[in-house]
Scaffold this active site. Sequence first.
Site, PDB file in Angstrom:
ATOM      1  CE  LYS A 208      -3.468   2.296   2.864  1.00 57.01           C
ATOM      2  NZ  LYS A 208      -4.392   2.174   3.987  1.00 57.01           N
ATOM      3  CD  GLU A 214       9.381  -6.022   7.273  1.00 60.79           C
ATOM      4  OE1 GLU A 214       9.221  -4.849   6.832  1.00 60.79           O
ATOM      5  OE2 GLU A 214       8.943  -6.383   8.366  1.00 60.79           O
ATOM      6  N   GLY A 270      -4.932  -1.836   5.154  1.00 60.49           N
ATOM      7  CA  GLY A 270      -4.099  -2.947   4.698  1.00 60.49           C
ATOM      8  C   GLY A 270      -4.747  -4.305   4.952  1.00 60.49           C
ATOM      9  NE  ARG A 271      -6.382  -3.945  11.107  1.00 60.80           N
ATOM     10  CZ  ARG A 271      -5.732  -2.787  11.189  1.00 60.80           C
ATOM     11  NH1 ARG A 271      -4.608  -2.603  10.499  1.00 60.80           N
ATOM     12  NH2 ARG A 271      -6.189  -1.809  11.943  1.00 60.80           N
ATOM     13  CD  GLU A 356      -1.798  -4.829  11.799  1.00 59.51           C
ATOM     14  OE1 GLU A 356      -0.632  -5.234  11.927  1.00 59.51           O
ATOM     15  OE2 GLU A 356      -2.325  -4.628  10.700  1.00 59.51           O
ATOM     16  CG  HIS A 388      -5.293 -36.145  17.121  1.00 59.20           C
ATOM     17  ND1 HIS A 388      -5.555 -37.405  17.596  1.00 59.20           N
ATOM     18  CD2 HIS A 388      -6.234 -35.887  16.175  1.00 59.20           C
ATOM     19  CE1 HIS A 388      -6.589 -37.909  16.945  1.00 59.20           C
ATOM     20  NE2 HIS A 388      -7.033 -36.998  16.081  1.00 59.20           N
ATOM     21  CE  LYS A 516       6.157  -1.296   9.605  1.00 63.10           C
ATOM     22  NZ  LYS A 516       5.304  -0.579   8.668  1.00 63.10           N
TER      23      LYS A 516
HETATM   24  C1  G6Q Z   1      -2.506  -3.834   7.913  1.00 64.21           C
HETATM   25  C2  G6Q Z   1      -1.278  -3.224   8.337  1.00 64.21           C
HETATM   26  C3  G6Q Z   1      -0.022  -3.917   7.903  1.00 64.21           C
HETATM   27  C4  G6Q Z   1       0.361  -3.643   6.454  1.00 64.21           C
HETATM   28  C5  G6Q Z   1       1.792  -4.106   6.241  1.00 64.21           C
HETATM   29  C6  G6Q Z   1       2.248  -3.890   4.829  1.00 64.21           C
HETATM   30  O1  G6Q Z   1      -3.588  -3.360   8.138  1.00 64.21           O
HETATM   31  O2  G6Q Z   1      -1.283  -1.894   7.991  1.00 64.21           O
HETATM   32  O3  G6Q Z   1      -0.068  -5.300   8.089  1.00 64.21           O
HETATM   33  O4  G6Q Z   1      -0.520  -4.280   5.587  1.00 64.21           O
HETATM   34  O5  G6Q Z   1       2.641  -3.427   7.131  1.00 64.21           O
HETATM   35  O6  G6Q Z   1       2.143  -2.556   4.479  1.00 64.21           O
HETATM   36  P1  G6Q Z   1       2.262  -2.097   2.990  1.00 64.21           P
HETATM   37  O7  G6Q Z   1       1.156  -2.692   2.221  1.00 64.21           O
HETATM   38  O8  G6Q Z   1       2.211  -0.607   3.012  1.00 64.21           O
HETATM   39  O9  G6Q Z   1       3.595  -2.608   2.488  1.00 64.21           O
END
Ligand code: G6Q
Length: 552
Positions: A208, A214, A270-271, A356, A388, A516
């Site tokens: 996003k 990463e 994002g989520r 989150e 199990h 971070k």
């Molecule tokens: C989700 C969070 C988080 C995000 C990641 C990746 O709601 O904001 O999990 O999706 O940190 O972020 P980017 O899509 O910006 O790389």
Amino acid sequence: MTALTPSQTPAWLALEAHARATATLHTRALFDADPQRFSRMHAELPGLLFDYSKHAVTAETMALLQDLARERGVPEARAAMLRGDAINVTEHRAVLHTALRAQSDTGLVVDGQPVYPLVQAELAKMQALSERLGRGELLGHTGEPITDIVNIGIGGSDLGPVMVSEALRPFWREGLRAHFVSNVDGADLTGVLGRVRAATTLFLIASKTFTTDETLTNAHSARAWLLHQLGAGPEAVAKHFVALSTNTAGVVEFGIDPANMLEFWDWVGGRYSLWSAIGTSLACVLGMEHFDALLAGAADVDAHFRDAPLDQNIPVLMALLGVFHHNFRGAATHAVLPYDQHLHRFPAYLQQADMESNGKRVRRSGEDVVGYETGPVVWGEPGTNGQHAFYQLLHQGTGVVPADFLVAARSQCPLGRHHDKLVANCFAQTEALMRGRTLAEARAELRSSGLPPDEVERLAPHKVFPGNRSTSTFLYEQLDPRTLGRLIALYEHKIFVQGVIWDVNSYDQMGVELGKQLAKAILPELDGQGEVLGHDASTAALITRYRDLRRG
Ligand code: G6Q
């Protein structure tokens, strides 16, 4: 919305009193007393049954919980979300994942822009990409057709696509494969690159913000690998890299042509983004018709959430039951137990969605810290494997763990009697968790197995199951794209309702920021030589020892 702290509202106080008064009620007795209990305590969507009659609650509990929902302004908050108000108050953003799956134009406008045409334009781009792939017309740098999609993203830009692609494996198009890289641990990218050929691989860089370290690290390494493998220059990037992002400048800086970018917007969290361009890997590997069905399933639930009365509204019921267990019965965790092997990443997906969103301790206004439990720990594994492993604790442990059981009536992979056995186990577990086994029953069972009386007495206490352990069962026809869309959206709206009740902002994620920042500070220190300054003694010692160990 009321100005009272949630835990001071009349409904909350009434629920506290009610929880005390009903502390010794047992669900087994409630079933015995009321043969109609199931008929009164379930709700349905076409093809999906939600049975909550095995929860340790009464009709009065449910009525009080609905009072709480009304007092906390759930219907008004729901309307505010759906019409695009900036309910993400810390980031001044609308929260409109529902608009991503709208089946028609409702005239919604955000930041002066009509939303529906924006969404449709991106969906059209996804469709075009997906169709070219499907026809074998999407060619790599060497002219070979693309066969493998590698989605590079993390968190919300990974978990949704991974979960859905796994859940819908039988729907994958022939000759196409999807792979996912998220972890900055080089093992992740290395593993995937070992399974694909550069000439036939398309990388989707899903971010996003397009600033996530990463993802950018993995994307840079993937690009270097690709160019090395192909013996090509940067001109090859255009044929093998597509960006899924809201940040055009960041995409350009990385070296991807904006023509190769699918866009989404800051009103998509994002989520909650798998319905947006972040779902491109899904549109590619499943085909657009299945991605559309996923969206349609979520839209079914959006309509249900908007229109169904509170006492028949499945996400509202899910949320209220959770609130009852977490706030009034002391449950600290919530288990999600799919009896569906292909849903093996569903608990992990929901872990992010829920924890989150509602793992927060400051009220929306920022004025104070909540004085009650908010989001629970969410966890789970598919059945029957979990039986199990950790079910022992669910049955006989000291804590209360409310659990969701999910199961299909028709298997995605029919094989002999496997599916009936799977379903029998699912139903047996919820029955056992609810009924338990009394001391008298344990003794009788031991006696009937021929044990001498002293052995019966010695073993009987260990064979007692308290029961009264609350579970919901989701029984659906088959795990197809539409059903999966429905299931995901049910949980999304459940999380929303709980956030409203707890008065937290479910749509920011400040909690991921601090780590971070510190990681950025530590990285250069790993290469340093001298004394490590500015850290606590533990962190300084770890950095120093790492430097020593790395030297070998
Ligand atoms: C989700 C969070 C988080 C995000 C990641 C990746 O709601 O904001 O999990 O999706 O940190 O972020 P980017 O899509 O910006 O790389």
